[in-house]
Scaffold this motif. Structure first.
Motif, PDB file in Angstrom:
ATOM      1  N   ASP A 104       0.846  -1.190   0.000  1.00  0.00           N
ATOM      2  CA  ASP A 104       0.000   0.000   0.000  1.00  0.00           C
ATOM      3  C   ASP A 104       0.881   1.240   0.000  1.00  0.00           C
ATOM      4  O   ASP A 104       2.105   1.154   0.116  1.00  0.00           O
ATOM      5  CB  ASP A 104      -0.961   0.005   1.199  1.00  0.00           C
ATOM      6  N   GLU A 126      -7.387  -1.809   0.254  1.00  0.00           N
ATOM      7  CA  GLU A 126      -6.223  -2.404   0.924  1.00  0.00           C
ATOM      8  C   GLU A 126      -4.907  -1.848   0.387  1.00  0.00           C
ATOM      9  O   GLU A 126      -3.857  -2.017   1.016  1.00  0.00           O
ATOM     10  CB  GLU A 126      -6.267  -3.933   0.768  1.00  0.00           C
ATOM     11  N   ARG A 127      -4.950  -1.140  -0.756  1.00  0.00           N
ATOM     12  CA  ARG A 127      -3.722  -0.610  -1.353  1.00  0.00           C
ATOM     13  C   ARG A 127      -3.464   0.846  -0.969  1.00  0.00           C
ATOM     14  O   ARG A 127      -2.442   1.424  -1.354  1.00  0.00           O
ATOM     15  CB  ARG A 127      -3.767  -0.730  -2.892  1.00  0.00           C
ATOM     16  N   ASN A 129      -3.195   3.577   2.160  1.00  0.00           N
ATOM     17  CA  ASN A 129      -3.161   3.742   3.615  1.00  0.00           C
ATOM     18  C   ASN A 129      -3.601   5.138   4.068  1.00  0.00           C
ATOM     19  O   ASN A 129      -4.141   5.299   5.154  1.00  0.00           O
ATOM     20  CB  ASN A 129      -1.794   3.356   4.192  1.00  0.00           C
ATOM     21  N   GLN A 259     -10.070   5.435   4.987  1.00  0.00           N
ATOM     22  CA  GLN A 259      -8.682   5.845   5.235  1.00  0.00           C
ATOM     23  C   GLN A 259      -8.620   7.260   5.809  1.00  0.00           C
ATOM     24  O   GLN A 259      -9.467   8.115   5.483  1.00  0.00           O
ATOM     25  CB  GLN A 259      -7.880   5.811   3.918  1.00  0.00           C
TER      26      GLN A 259
END
Length: 319
Positions: A104, A126-127, A129, A259
């Motif tokens: 990420d 998920e990639r 942050n 995020q």
């Protein structure tokens, strides 16, 4: 073009094969491997629009990765319009992370690049942050496809609509007047004026006298001009030609971005702020700078300070 970019101490590019295309990628701070930050430019821009952020982020310990996205610079410009949809644009960024071996990264987007980063955070959470976006808040999906919605409100001359309804017309005029168009659009301290009749981008391409003040010096502007004189504008305009397709592709995606996110606005930008952004991005901090649309180029130091302060672990909340 390479000589012009190198003369400004911008990193040298590498052509990287990812996701069925080649991307021209500018990379700095390789010694900071393991702490990636990816910058995504807008329209009609170039990786070079992030030149002021590179030294500050490298000094702060980041591995800086700045692609010219598909359709821009020396990156591939596929001929099929659908190859510029949001799945392809976000897929390029995922593949770029894979290339560098990163699970990420922090993603920073401006204008169209912000739209891609918002979508990336939803399609591939998920990639991503952290999210830092400039100028363009998340655009909530309405009941009508985007172009139909915009045509009803703004009319057929609105450039988003015109790009779709009259394909090739604006491209040809902007290609013919690339230097003049870019000189006229990259301005700061532009006095507020009521919307003029006609198609904005075509008017800018034809205008003999620009408003406001130059955003950059001639040497910097030449990087953009050289890039678009080589690539033309069709690839970058094809992003707009996928707005309705993207509306359909995102139909089943729940628009909640979890995020940590920093949104940076220009107080004098014509793009409205996202009044309900907190509903979609619950972990949100907001900064507004006294500038127009080209935030990171108009206010480079203030932009860097806002980003670095927010990224620091001891960062206080802005809200």
């Amino acid at each position: 073009m390479a000589n012009e970019i190198n003369s400004t101490n911008f990193p040298k590019p590498t052509l990287i094969s990812v996701n069925g295309v080649e991307l021209e990628v500018f990379e700095a701070g390789k010694q900071n491997a393991g702490k990636p930050i990816v910058f995504c430019h807008g329209f009609p821009e170039h990786a070079f629009s992030w030149r002021h952020q590179v030294p500050a982020l490298v000094a702060a310990g980041y591995h800086v990765i700045i692609p010219n996205q598909r359709g821009y610079g020396n990156s591939s410009s596929p001929t099929e319009v659908t190859e510029y949809d949001i799945e392809h644009l976000t897929g390029d960024l995922v593949a770029l992370l894979d290339y560098f071996g990163y699970e990420d990264a922090t993603f920073v987007g401006h204008d169209w690049g912000a739209n891609v980063v918002w979508s990336l955070a939803l399609l591939h959470p998920e990639r991503v942050n952290k999210v830092i976006n400039l100028a363009l808040p998340y655009q909530e999906r309405g009941e009508k496809p985007w172009i139909e919605f915009m045509e009803a409100i703004f009319g057929g001359d609105f450039y988003f609509v015109h790009f779709n309804r009259q394909p090739g017309v604006a491209d040809a005029i902007m290609n013919k007047n690339a230097s003049q168009f870019l000189r006229n659009i990259f301005r700061k301290n532009v006095p507020p004026t009521p919307p003029a009749p006609g198609m904005l981008m075509i008017d800018l391409a034809r205008a003999k006298k620009p408003l406001g003040e130059p955003l950059m010096d001639d040497n910097e502007l030449s990087v953009f001009v050289s890039a678009f004189e080589s690539s033309g504008f069709t690839g970058s305009i094809n992003w707009y030609r996928n707005l309705d397709r993207n509306w359909h592709l995102m139909a089943d995606v729940k628009p909640i971005i979890h995020q940590p996110t920093l949104m940076i606005y220009g107080e004098r930008d014509t793009i409205p702020k996202g009044e309900n952004l907190k509903n979609i991005v619950p972990n949100l901090d907001v900064v507004s700078l006294d500038c127009g649309h080209w935030i990171q180029q108009e206010k480079p130091e203030e932009t860097n300070q806002a980003i670095l302060k927010w990224l620091a672990p001891e960062s206080p909340n802005f809200t």
